[in-house]
Design an enzyme around this catalytic site. Sequence first.
Site, PDB file in Angstrom:
ATOM      1  N   ASP A 152      -3.185   2.563  -5.904  1.00 34.98           N
ATOM      2  CA  ASP A 152      -2.104   2.667  -4.929  1.00 34.98           C
ATOM      3  C   ASP A 152      -1.929   1.422  -4.077  1.00 34.98           C
ATOM      4  OD1 ASP A 152      -4.465   2.913  -3.569  1.00 34.98           O
ATOM      5  OD2 ASP A 152      -3.838   4.585  -2.315  1.00 34.98           O
ATOM      6  N   GLU A 153      -2.528   0.299  -4.434  1.00 34.54           N
ATOM      7  CA  GLU A 153      -2.378  -0.908  -3.620  1.00 34.54           C
ATOM      8  C   GLU A 153      -2.434  -2.161  -4.477  1.00 34.54           C
ATOM      9  OE1 GLU A 153      -5.565  -1.941  -0.954  1.00 34.54           O
ATOM     10  OE2 GLU A 153      -7.010  -0.734  -2.078  1.00 34.54           O
TER      11      GLU A 153
ATOM     12  N   ASP B  15       0.850  -1.192   0.000  1.00 36.57           N
ATOM     13  CA  ASP B  15       0.000   0.000   0.000  1.00 36.57           C
ATOM     14  C   ASP B  15       0.886   1.244   0.000  1.00 36.57           C
ATOM     15  OD1 ASP B  15      -2.156   1.658   0.120  1.00 36.57           O
ATOM     16  OD2 ASP B  15      -2.809   1.088   2.126  1.00 36.57           O
TER      17      ASP B  15
END
Length: 361
Positions: A104-105, A10
């Site tokens: 974003d992960e 993350d």
Amino acid sequence: MPKRVIAHLDCDAFYASVELLRRPELRGLPLIVAGTGPRAVVTTASYEARRFGVGSAMSAAEARRRCPQAVTIPPDHQAYSEVSRTVWGLVRERLEIVQQAGIDEAYADLTGLERPLPLLRALIADVKEQTGIQISAGIAPSRLVAKIASDLGKPAGFVAIGREDCAARLAGRSPRVVPGIGPKTAARLAEMGYPTLGHLQRAPVKELQARFGENSGRDLHRRSHLHDDSPVVTERVAKSRSNETTFDADIADHAELEAILRRMGKELAEALQRKGTRGRTIAIKVRLDDWTTVTRARTVETHVNDEATIIGVAVELLRAYAPPRPVRLLGVRVASFEDDPPPAPEPRSAPPGQLRLPLSV
């Protein structure tokens, strides 16, 4: 079979981090990434702003009240997408089984790898050196526990933990700490006498099923003990494509709503044509000013992606519903793509506070 080793990766305060790379003079200052409209929400905030209670999904107005000295920057999604492609491209160069879960992960399956933790530390260091983006990692036997673990040490966290240890560590916290248990569900659990995850772990399954339904009650019990066997998959097949917008001011004029729906339908058709994708189910989504959310759908005879059909069906659905109150959000969606199974029936409406299945964050 080797013991599963799953990592959740993350990026820390991703949008804010990208902005700070572009504007290094703002480092150390509270930074909020948010739109400018009256209903704009915070996309993300730097950790300096989070100390004032600013968080993602908070209204931008509330964020400015809490931290008036913060620098507010409008989001630049093209820049974020470019950095995201670079970050996950570097990750995929080192790891074979990676499932991106958002801009974003991502999850990675490290099962069977020799010395997976040193390998992951080296990868995170390389990503930071080459892109400036810091990744926090959670490593666990499942996706669920890994996702929780990645948040435990932020920023720059690196937490490896087992299921039972994680469940014990979180026992005193709200059930909301578990992905899939949202605020309304947590409030209902508190009313039942289960305000913490530890309380929920001791709740009788039958009692949970009586309140939330057979499947959801069983799912709550499993989640409270952090049981999860879902796999990391390398390909994510889109089940639908949609286009929706939340208005700065509620709209009551049906003609204006139709005009907006036609524009969104045109944009959606163009996106489907670029992808070479066709679907049979056309749907609209309407959220009224009291947050009642209604969907209407129709399945046509053949798979389509042409503007005329999508707009025509969407407008007919809107006219048939005839929103009885001003509209806050409007959307159009195409689903049941050519390789999909037949669509399930669309829900008719969802009054405020209604529990949906599966449980949502």
